[in-house]
Design an enzyme around this catalytic site. Structure first.
Site: not given
Length: 725
Positions: A66, A196
């Site tokens: 991603h 993240c």
């Protein structure tokens, strides 16, 4: 809102290659072919850059590469059921299910919320099993749509001692962290933060894994997810009652100081997903260990925390955060550049920065030798006091030129990261440019401060424009940098530059005109500032004032008084840890806990290195006795250094840059006197008034201070704590 996934983005039982790079490239091609990205190559490059930071393979045969990418024009999911399986770095082997989550660089909140809902669903075994059993692309699309757009679900329940917001129901986002009820009296609880770099997948999956593990273990757990779909801060009352904190993060933690003093377990999001039970057990053990690593900083009182709210920060707090972010990212440039220049003076002599007559006044000795000589062709100059040629001269020239180059980024970095703190990544380019422009027009660091704020707000404003779909890909790479730079730098040139330059020149003239008692008063003020908050905003304000003056002095644009100010600031900043080390290990160790005495041993080196934060563990436990004592010691040292007119040509390093001091013996003596004054004062205060006992703040100083130096802060959200000094 358009669908995140269509049948065009699904590949079932497909051979997409034998490595993750090939799989990601094929999935990126599906996104580009469907008209949702401007190019597969750019999307592939951004996804693999994210992959390089941390593998995206998860236990159970799942991979979720991603990224955010400027190439993405519409938030998208591309899915492949792989045959053969491909290794994405999961601990239990290769993956047969791969989702490419492609988000626009500045995606809207609704799409990002849906993307995070999918990521959370991937930790549910029943959802993963349904993907493996799907017989058609249409069925896969239906399964995903049911997850990201589910029917309205009942409010989350608190069961088994664990507060669950998404682990048991496929809701798009977690329940607001601030809505969580504090743990009942007598019940141990833990708080956690997950984050993240992209804030899309690992953030939420780590949170859900920890939440599910806590539920099974019967532990009260509250998680704050700092991700792309928004972050609702934990209630201060919940934090106050927590026994320990878990940071499952790959980037810096927003507002880390809220957790100051709490026992800390920290790792990346991957470990939280793979070993959530282990991390929870470690947190419980840390809560019972007085020597456990703790979140650095002064812990808030229970009353203050309990009455706090989760409302938006005040304007003053926001301004403080912007400025501290800019200063935190600027200081490494100052430290690197200043120490290199100090080494240049050591090797080449103090005349190395002066004009070389051989160049007809066009270049300094340092620049001429660095450009025209090398180690096989060493420079040879006419004998001159304060100048070394040959090998040492050439080495000094190299250090000087490199240091001056690093110093050139001081104001641009200050402005760039102030803008970044306001607008995130869109603010970096206009901020750096306006900082460079402020140097060009002579506005210096004042221009950097003002220009950075203007650039940040300009970028933030433009980033919120709702542009047509065809222009969204241009917004982050063309529109925001162009317009925000034009607005902020244009204002700096046309309106602000001259007044700020005049103010800066007036300040310099005032400082250079100080003599006698006025210099001593300035030294006292700077000493008090350096010791007031031990690395906080007041400390950093004094430090930036000194380092910017040092920059001007080295460039020949400031007077010798600037070098005195630099010496005053560094000397005073060394006093607190040395004073506490003296008190806790020499004068009266019995006044301190065993953990505090251990911190005192470490504080000797921290103080000698100019790391004021070495005194924080003591100030956090007993601020009313420690901080005034440190201020008295710092003011004493500041007065001595300023009164003697001692000079320093390095911005950092403490005793280890003795060669950059005009009189290192007197400098050492001034620091020693201040440390003795501070140490004796705090010892008397603790002896007469009785010590303030409580849970000792026994931080792992080396690890925590390393985190405060900015090396571990991600541009994704900078931490406000700056380099230790």
């Amino acid at each position: 809102m358009s669908a995140l996934i269509t049948t065009e983005l699904v590949a079932l039982d497909a051979d997409l290659g034998h490595d993750k790079g090939s799989v990601v490239r094929q999935l990126a091609g599906l996104v580009a072919a469907s008209g949702r990205a401007t190019g597969a190559d750019d999307l592939h490059a951004d996804a693999m850059a994210r992959e390089a930071k941390a593998a995206t393979g998860l236990p159970g045969g799942i991979a979720i590469p991603h990224c955010r990418s400027a190439a993405v024009t519409q938030a998208s999911l591309a899915f492949a059921r792989l045959d053969p399986k491909v290794d994405f770095g999961a601990p239990d082997g290769p993956a047969d299910l791969a989702f490419l989550i492609a988000a626009p660089e500045h995606g809207d909140a609704d799409h990002l919320t849906l993307l995070t809902a999918l990521a959370r669903a991937l930790v549910r075994p029943e959802f993963v099993a349904s993907l493996r059993a799907a017989g058609s692309a249409e069925e896969v699309v239906g399964l995903v749509q049911d997850v990201v757009s589910p029917p309205e679900a009942p409010a989350p329940q608190t069961t088994g001692g664990a507060t669950t917001a998404a682990a048991s129901a496929p809701t798009p986002a977690a329940a607001p962290a601030s809505a969580a009820e504090p743990a009942p009296t007598g019940t141990r609880s833990i708080v956690a933060v997950s984050a993240c770099p992209t804030g899309i997948a690992h953030t939420y999956m780590a949170a859900d894994k920890l939440t599910a593990a806590a539920k099974e273990m019967g532990v009260e757990l509250h998680v704050e997810t700092q991700g792309s779909s928004g972050s609702t801060p934990l209630d201060p009352a919940v934090i106050s009652q927590a026994a320990a904190v878990i940071f499952a993060v790959d980037v810096g933690v927003k507002d880390r100081e809220r957790f100051a003093g709490k026992p800390l377990v920290q790792s990346g999001t991957k470990r939280a997903m793979n070993e959530p039970e282990v991390m929870i057990r470690e947190a419980l053990a840390a809560a019972d260990d007085p020597n456990a690593r703790r979140v650095p900083g002064a812990a808030a009182s229970g009353a203050a925390a309990a009455t706090g709210t989760s409302d938006r920060p005040s304007t003053g707090a926001e301004i403080r955060r912007w400025l501290l972010t800019g200063v935190s990212y600027m200081i490494p440039f100052v430290a690197a550049g200043g120490l290199l220049i100090a080494l240049g003076f050591l090797f080449g002599g103090y005349q190395i920065v002066n004009v070389d007559p051989a160049t007809d006044g066009a270049q300094s000795y340092a620049l001429n030798w660095a450009l025209n000589n090398n180690f096989l062709n060493l420079p040879n100059a006419e004998p001159l006091e304060g100048l070394n040629d040959g090998f040492w001269g050439y080495l000094g020239a190299l250090c000087t030129v490199l240091g001056q180059a690093a110093f050139g980024f001081l104001v641009p970095a200050l402005a760039g990261y102030i803008a970044y703190a306001i607008a995130d990544r869109p603010g970096i380019v206009p901020g750096f440019v306006v900082g460079a422009v402020s140097l060009t027009v002579g506005a210096g660091f004042l221009g950097g401060l003002v220009g950075g704020i203007i650039a940040g707000f300009a970028a933030l404003w433009i980033s919120r424009w709702k542009l047509p779909a065809f222009a969204r890909g241009l917004q982050p790479v063309v529109i925001i940098p162009l317009l925000a730079t034009f607005i902020s730098s244009g204002l700096m040139v046309v309106v602000l530059g001259q007044p700020l330059a005049a103010a800066l020149e007036g300040l310099g003239d005032f400082l250079n005109g100080l003599t006698g008692a006025a210099t001593i008063v300035l030294g006292i003020i700077l000493g008090l500032m350096m010791c007031f908050d031990l690395g906080g905003p007041v400390n950093k304000a004094a430090y930036v004032f000194a380092t910017t003056g040092l920059t001007a002095a080295i460039a020949g644009e400031g007077g010798q008084q600037q070098l005195v100010i630099m010496a005053t600031v560094m000397a005073a900043g060394m006093v607190p840890p040395l004073a506490m080390a003296l008190s806790s290990t020499v004068l009266r160790p019995k006044l301190y806990t065993a953990a505090e005495r251990d911190n005192g041993k470490a504080a000797w080196l921290l103080g000698a290195s100019f790391i004021s934060e070495g005194a924080i563990p003591f100030a956090a436990v007993d601020p009313l006795r420690v901080i005034p004592s440190m201020m008295l010691g710092g003011a004493t040292t500041g007065a001595i250094v300023a009164g003697l007119g001692l000079e320093l040509q390095a911005p950092h390093g403490g005793f280890f840059v003795w060669f950059a001091m005009s009189n290192w013996a007197l400098f050492f003596l001034a620091v020693l006197v201040g440390a003795v004054v501070g140490g004796v004062t705090v010892t008397l205060a603790k002896s007469v008034g009785g010590t303030k006992r409580g849970e000792p703040l026994a931080s792992d100083l080396t690890a925590d201070l390393d985190g405060d130096s900015g090396a571990g802060t991600s541009p994704a959200r900078p931490a406000v704590a700056g380099p230790a000094h």
